[in-house]
Scaffold this motif. Structure first.
Motif, PDB file in Angstrom:
ATOM      1  N   GLY A   1      93.866 -24.511   1.592  1.00 36.80           N
ATOM      2  CA  GLY A   1      93.408 -23.400   2.740  1.00 36.80           C
ATOM      3  C   GLY A   1      94.210 -23.575   3.959  1.00 36.80           C
ATOM      4  O   GLY A   1      94.734 -24.785   4.042  1.00 36.80           O
ATOM      5  N   SER A   2      94.482 -22.931   4.644  1.00 35.74           N
ATOM      6  CA  SER A   2      95.166 -22.606   5.850  1.00 35.74           C
ATOM      7  C   SER A   2      94.369 -23.060   7.066  1.00 35.74           C
ATOM      8  O   SER A   2      92.996 -22.476   7.192  1.00 35.74           O
ATOM      9  CB  SER A   2      95.595 -21.373   5.985  1.00 35.74           C
ATOM     10  N   ASP A   3      94.741 -24.132   7.894  1.00 32.88           N
ATOM     11  CA  ASP A   3      93.879 -24.456   9.297  1.00 32.88           C
ATOM     12  C   ASP A   3      94.603 -23.658  10.284  1.00 32.88           C
ATOM     13  O   ASP A   3      95.903 -24.101  10.580  1.00 32.88           O
ATOM     14  CB  ASP A   3      93.891 -26.004   9.137  1.00 32.88           C
TER      15      ASP A   3
ATOM     16  N   ALA B   1      94.553 -29.602   9.915  1.00 30.43           N
ATOM     17  CA  ALA B   1      94.268 -29.937   8.504  1.00 30.43           C
ATOM     18  C   ALA B   1      94.847 -29.091   7.534  1.00 30.43           C
ATOM     19  O   ALA B   1      95.643 -28.517   7.826  1.00 30.43           O
ATOM     20  CB  ALA B   1      92.549 -29.942   8.181  1.00 30.43           C
ATOM     21  N   GLY B   2      94.261 -29.140   6.179  1.00 28.86           N
ATOM     22  CA  GLY B   2      94.539 -28.117   5.146  1.00 28.86           C
ATOM     23  C   GLY B   2      95.947 -28.296   4.897  1.00 28.86           C
ATOM     24  O   GLY B   2      96.777 -29.180   4.893  1.00 28.86           O
TER      25      GLY B   2
ATOM     26  N   THR C   1      91.577 -19.951   7.145  1.00 24.52           N
ATOM     27  CA  THR C   1      90.315 -20.373   8.007  1.00 24.52           C
ATOM     28  C   THR C   1      90.618 -20.365   9.279  1.00 24.52           C
ATOM     29  O   THR C   1      91.797 -20.340   9.880  1.00 24.52           O
ATOM     30  CB  THR C   1      89.695 -21.781   7.686  1.00 24.52           C
TER      31      THR C   1
ATOM     32  N   GLN D   1      89.994 -21.871  12.654  1.00 26.36           N
ATOM     33  CA  GLN D   1      89.444 -23.293  12.916  1.00 26.36           C
ATOM     34  C   GLN D   1      90.060 -23.799  14.011  1.00 26.36           C
ATOM     35  O   GLN D   1      91.228 -23.558  14.269  1.00 26.36           O
ATOM     36  CB  GLN D   1      89.881 -23.911  11.510  1.00 26.36           C
TER      37      GLN D   1
ATOM     38  N   PHE E   1      91.378 -27.300   0.049  1.00 27.16           N
ATOM     39  CA  PHE E   1      90.254 -26.621   0.269  1.00 27.16           C
ATOM     40  C   PHE E   1      90.269 -25.639  -0.702  1.00 27.16           C
ATOM     41  O   PHE E   1      91.180 -24.792  -1.177  1.00 27.16           O
ATOM     42  CB  PHE E   1      90.121 -25.920   1.615  1.00 27.16           C
TER      43      PHE E   1
ATOM     44  N   VAL F   1      87.422 -30.898  -1.178  1.00 23.98           N
ATOM     45  CA  VAL F   1      86.665 -30.585   0.137  1.00 23.98           C
ATOM     46  C   VAL F   1      85.497 -30.026   0.012  1.00 23.98           C
ATOM     47  O   VAL F   1      85.200 -28.824  -0.501  1.00 23.98           O
ATOM     48  CB  VAL F   1      87.802 -29.605   0.899  1.00 23.98           C
TER      49      VAL F   1
ATOM     50  N   HIS G   1      91.278 -35.377  12.517  1.00 25.80           N
ATOM     51  CA  HIS G   1      91.122 -33.871  11.934  1.00 25.80           C
ATOM     52  C   HIS G   1      92.317 -33.948  10.983  1.00 25.80           C
ATOM     53  O   HIS G   1      93.087 -34.048  11.561  1.00 25.80           O
ATOM     54  CB  HIS G   1      91.035 -32.780  12.948  1.00 25.80           C
ATOM     55  N   GLY G   2      92.158 -33.860   9.652  1.00 22.80           N
ATOM     56  CA  GLY G   2      93.349 -33.784   8.687  1.00 22.80           C
ATOM     57  C   GLY G   2      93.840 -35.067   8.228  1.00 22.80           C
ATOM     58  O   GLY G   2      94.644 -35.081   7.590  1.00 22.80           O
TER      59      GLY G   2
ATOM     60  N   ASP H   1      93.484 -35.133   4.357  1.00 21.61           N
ATOM     61  CA  ASP H   1      94.591 -34.514   3.844  1.00 21.61           C
ATOM     62  C   ASP H   1      95.845 -35.268   3.765  1.00 21.61           C
ATOM     63  O   ASP H   1      96.692 -35.115   2.985  1.00 21.61           O
ATOM     64  CB  ASP H   1      94.641 -32.946   4.360  1.00 21.61           C
TER      65      ASP H   1
END
Ligand SMILES: Nc1ncnc2c1ncn2[C@@H]1O[C@H](COP(=O)(O)OP(=O)(O)OP(=O)(O)O)[C@@H](O)[C@H]1O
Ligand SMILES: Cc1ncc(CO)c(N)n1
Length: 284
Positions: free
Chosen positions: A12-14, A19-20, A43, A45, A81, A126, A234-235, A238
């Motif tokens: 997924g894209s953050d 993240a992501g 997302t 986010q 994700f 995730v 965060h991340g 990943d």
């Protein structure tokens, strides 16, 4: 001249870029690989919360995978994700086709370009938010176990995700044998023969250390690192799995790839520590 190793994230894209797939691409750029991304969801986010998620249709996920692998190929693939059973089914369906097939590399007619015949597959499940709460119903964890575990060379849950996946890690110590692997959903006791390698991220924190736990298919290994006093992680998960992907594709064995990936992630957490946000990003 050789080209950089092509690596693919299915993730997924953050929008916050922490993240992501953004964490994966930053990690791969820093490690000299060529990063590619199949987007599963967008997302909205930031460092505080995920405000909204928009899933792509599973067919669009599958078509992206086909487009990339039929041309660039991939030395290693990681998933992030996924979130929906239909997307897990689409991804598993495509990854299952890779077994034993040569993946076409970037150079046309280049005779393989040194790539392995089947890309390394790392599944980074995730399943929980940063408070450790489950984000999806039990059918999503069940789909991971049924459809993606059999395809994985390594699965990298954090502590909460390990519990949701029924991975039995409760009282493991260095070198303990036998009761590892992925137990039945919710049980955590039973062992699946030939289950995937596992890396449980952030399994234990004490005395200034954070300990990851590695199941190599036979034994558990505790992998401690100095704990950094920061909320800006965060991340980090990943980043760790993306770095393992890169180091494996470069030819390191699993323990060495994990050791190097831990060191990369640790340094990136340290570089991110100046942010003053909810859970801020790492510095790649
Ligand atoms: N405060 C910290 N200090 C040092 N290392 C850390 C810290 N927090 C996490 N790590 C390391 O970062 C890696 C990722 O672990 P973590 O538990 O944060 O994954 P995660 O929960 O999947 O992360 P995220 O969901 O934010 O991507 C592990 O190697 C872990 O030991
Ligand atoms: C898109 C996305 N993937 C993964 C994570 C977990 O780090 C996240 N917060 N957002």
């Amino acid at each position: 001249m050789s080209h950089p190793l092509p690596l693919l994230t299915i993730a997924g894209s953050d929008s916050g870029g922490a993240a992501g797939l953004q964490a994966d691409l930053k990690t791969w750029a820093a490690l000299g690989a060529y990063g590619m991304n199949v987007i599963t969801a967008v997302t909205a986010q930031n460092s505080e919360r995920v405000a909204a998620v928009h899933y792509l249709p599973p067919e669009m996920v599958a078509v992206q995978i086909d487009a990339v692998l039929s041309d660039y190929g991939a030395a290693a693939i990681k998933t992030g994700f996924l979130g929906r059973v239909e997307i897990i089914e689409a991804v598993a369906g495509r990854l299952a086709l890779l077994g034993g097939l040569a993946i076409r590399p970037l150079d046309r007619g280049g005779g393989g370009g040194g790539l392995p015949t089947r890309p390394t597959i790392i599944i980074d499940p995730v399943l929980v938010n940063h408070r450790g709460e489950a984000m999806f119903g039990p059918e999503v964890a069940a789909a991971y176990r049924k459809l993606l575990f059999p395809l994985a060379d390594l699965v990298t849950p954090n502590r909460g995700e390990a519990a949701l996946l029924g991975v039995g890690v409760a009282e493991q110590g260095e070198g303990e044998q036998g009761s590892g692997g992925a137990g039945e959903q919710g049980g955590g006791e039973e062992t699946l023969d030939n289950g995937p390698r596992l890396l449980v991220k952030g399994w234990r924190r004490d005395e200034g250390q954070i300990v990851d736990l590695f199941w190599d298919g036979d034994r558990w290994h505790q992998l401690p690192q100095p704990l950094i006093d920061t909320a800006n992680t965060h991340g980090s998960g990943d980043t760790l799995s993306a770095a393992i992907c890169a180091y494996r594709a470069q030819g390191h064995d699993w323990p060495e790839a994990i050791r190097r990936a831990q060191a990369y992630t640790h340094a990136a957490i340290q570089r991110g520590a100046a942010w003053r946000l909810g859970a801020g990003p790492l510095g790649h």
